[in-house]
Structures are given as structure tokens and as C-alpha cells.
Design a protein around this motif. Structure first.
Motif, mmCIF file in Angstrom:
data_model
loop_
_atom_site.group_PDB
_atom_site.id
_atom_site.type_symbol
_atom_site.label_atom_id
_atom_site.label_comp_id
_atom_site.label_asym_id
_atom_site.label_seq_id
_atom_site.Cartn_x
_atom_site.Cartn_y
_atom_site.Cartn_z
ATOM 1 N N TRP A 1 35.597 38.901 22.190
ATOM 2 C CA TRP A 1 34.102 38.503 23.541
ATOM 3 C C TRP A 1 34.030 37.166 23.845
ATOM 4 N N GLY A 2 34.090 36.856 25.072
ATOM 5 C CA GLY A 2 34.201 35.479 24.807
ATOM 6 C C GLY A 2 33.352 35.024 26.305
ATOM 7 N N ASP A 3 33.473 33.395 26.996
ATOM 8 C CA ASP A 3 33.185 33.251 28.053
ATOM 9 C C ASP A 3 34.288 31.900 28.748
ATOM 10 N N TYR A 4 34.535 31.574 29.493
ATOM 11 C CA TYR A 4 35.191 30.380 29.876
ATOM 12 C C TYR A 4 35.277 29.862 31.341
ATOM 13 N N SER A 5 35.273 28.635 31.269
ATOM 14 C CA SER A 5 34.941 27.861 33.241
ATOM 15 C C SER A 5 36.046 26.588 32.631
ATOM 16 N N GLY A 6 36.044 26.200 34.150
ATOM 17 C CA GLY A 6 36.238 24.902 34.451
ATOM 18 C C GLY A 6 37.446 25.090 35.123
ATOM 19 N N ASP A 7 38.355 23.867 35.210
ATOM 20 C CA ASP A 7 39.000 23.837 36.825
ATOM 21 C C ASP A 7 38.928 24.775 37.903
ATOM 22 N N THR A 8 39.381 25.870 38.462
ATOM 23 C CA THR A 8 39.175 26.904 39.298
ATOM 24 C C THR A 8 38.443 27.911 39.265
ATOM 25 N N VAL A 9 37.780 27.767 38.493
ATOM 26 C CA VAL A 9 36.705 28.603 37.593
ATOM 27 C C VAL A 9 35.236 28.264 37.262
ATOM 28 N N THR A 10 34.231 28.696 37.983
ATOM 29 C CA THR A 10 32.480 28.554 37.964
ATOM 30 C C THR A 10 32.426 29.154 36.889
ATOM 31 N N PHE A 11 32.480 30.269 36.580
ATOM 32 C CA PHE A 11 31.842 31.235 35.253
ATOM 33 C C PHE A 11 32.721 31.908 34.926
ATOM 34 N N GLY A 12 32.972 32.717 33.684
ATOM 35 C CA GLY A 12 33.760 34.054 33.169
ATOM 36 C C GLY A 12 33.675 34.506 32.091
ATOM 37 N N ARG A 13 33.817 36.121 31.997
ATOM 38 C CA ARG A 13 33.350 36.555 30.335
ATOM 39 C C ARG A 13 34.221 37.746 30.780
ATOM 40 N N PHE A 14 34.936 37.547 29.383
ATOM 41 C CA PHE A 14 35.823 38.925 28.535
ATOM 42 C C PHE A 14 35.339 39.843 27.633
ATOM 43 N N VAL A 15 35.359 40.327 27.350
ATOM 44 C CA VAL A 15 35.364 41.180 26.575
ATOM 45 C C VAL A 15 36.434 42.504 25.755
ATOM 46 N N GLY A 16 36.827 42.878 24.714
ATOM 47 C CA GLY A 16 38.058 43.825 24.991
ATOM 48 C C GLY A 16 37.727 43.570 23.036
ATOM 49 N N THR A 17 39.693 43.854 22.753
ATOM 50 C CA THR A 17 39.222 44.251 21.426
ATOM 51 C C THR A 17 41.060 43.831 20.721
ATOM 52 N N ARG A 18 41.253 43.556 19.394
ATOM 53 C CA ARG A 18 42.400 42.753 19.120
ATOM 54 C C ARG A 18 42.926 44.417 18.256
ATOM 55 N N THR A 19 44.142 44.476 18.217
ATOM 56 C CA THR A 19 44.812 45.519 17.017
ATOM 57 C C THR A 19 46.370 43.638 16.371
ATOM 58 N N GLY A 20 46.559 43.598 15.361
ATOM 59 C CA GLY A 20 47.619 42.469 14.564
ATOM 60 C C GLY A 20 47.068 41.155 15.802
ATOM 61 N N ASP A 21 48.348 40.863 15.673
ATOM 62 C CA ASP A 21 48.581 40.351 16.749
ATOM 63 C C ASP A 21 48.421 40.299 18.356
ATOM 64 N N THR A 22 47.698 40.839 18.728
ATOM 65 C CA THR A 22 47.549 41.366 20.495
ATOM 66 C C THR A 22 46.633 41.264 21.114
ATOM 67 N N ILE A 23 45.231 40.581 22.083
ATOM 68 C CA ILE A 23 44.617 41.814 22.352
ATOM 69 C C ILE A 23 44.601 41.318 23.110
ATOM 70 N N TRP A 24 43.523 42.343 23.917
ATOM 71 C CA TRP A 24 43.285 43.434 25.345
ATOM 72 C C TRP A 24 42.084 43.065 25.780
ATOM 73 N N VAL A 25 41.583 42.721 26.729
ATOM 74 C CA VAL A 25 40.934 42.229 27.213
ATOM 75 C C VAL A 25 40.374 42.544 29.070
ATOM 76 N N SER A 26 39.255 42.413 29.347
ATOM 77 C CA SER A 26 38.675 42.653 30.757
ATOM 78 C C SER A 26 38.110 42.042 31.479
ATOM 79 N N PHE A 27 38.303 41.473 32.362
ATOM 80 C CA PHE A 27 37.119 39.903 32.970
ATOM 81 C C PHE A 27 37.158 39.921 33.620
ATOM 82 N N VAL A 28 36.034 38.893 33.972
ATOM 83 C CA VAL A 28 35.220 39.182 35.259
ATOM 84 C C VAL A 28 35.001 37.297 35.604
#
Length: 119
Positions: free
Chosen positions: A43-70
């Protein structure tokens, strides 16, 4: 959830976007992502450039992650949602790179984020 990854935990790591098929990346102020990881959850968050604010959540298996974001677009306040899959890679100098595949605007997209080089 557990991880059998060859790449270390993403917990507390920061990444900046270096390329994206959905927008031109501002090299002076790219989107920045902060990751958390525990027991295979991501899970985490992001911002900058074209994005004011974002969040994501997901899972990791090995060296692959799957996330849903908004996130909220800086240009007009539009809310964007989606899902993505990222392969984790190590750069030649040992930093982690995320190669992200996702869908936006009803089209497949690709972006690359990397840990910043040590100053």
C-alpha cells in the motif's frame, strides 16, 4: 500472504516516475510514490507532476505486485481509478525498478518508476 521475492521489501522505499505512456513526465517534478509492504500486502500513496494525490493497495507475490489505485488529476480534479501489475527489477547499480502495466482511458498503458540514485 507471503513473499518469496528475490528483490527486497518495498517497505519505506520511495520511487519516482521516469516514463509513462499516459503523460509526459516532468523530469524536474515527477510523480513520487512511497511504498509500504508487510506480509505480502502492498500500500502507499503518490503525488506530483499530473497527479494532485493518489493511493494504492494490493499484494505482492515474488517479484510481481498487483495494485488497485485511485488518484486526482491536477489539471481538472478528475478522479481516476484502475488496476495494475508491476514487475520488480534491479537496476545495474542495485536500485529497484517497477515496470507497471495498467489500463487507463480504455487502453493498455506502461510506466516505469525507479528508486532515485543516491546523491
Amino acid at each position: 500472504m507471503t513473499s518469496s521475492a528475490s528483490i527486497p521489501s518495498l517497505d519505506g522505499r520511495r520511487f519516482t516516475m521516469v516514463s509513462s505512456t499516459t503523460s509526459v513526465v516532468d523530469a524536474d517534478a515527477p510523480s513520487e510514490f512511497v511504498y509500504r509492504e508487510k506480509d505480502g500486502a502492498i500500500w502507499g500513496d503518490y503525488s506530483g507532476d499530473t497527479v494532485t494525490f493518489g493511493r494504492f493497495v494490493g499484494t505482492r507475490t515474488g517479484d510481481t505486485i498487483w495494485v488497485s489505485f485511485v488518484h486526482v488529476l491536477a489539471a481538472d480534479g478528475t478522479v481516476v481509478t484502475g488496476n495494475g501489475e508491476s514487475e520488480l527489477e534491479l537496476t545495474d547499480d542495485g536500485r529497484i525498478r517497477l515496470v507497471e502495466h495498467y489500463e487507463m482511458h480504455d487502453l493498455p498503458q506502461l510506466s516505469v518508476c525507479e528508486e532515485p540514485a543516491a546523491a
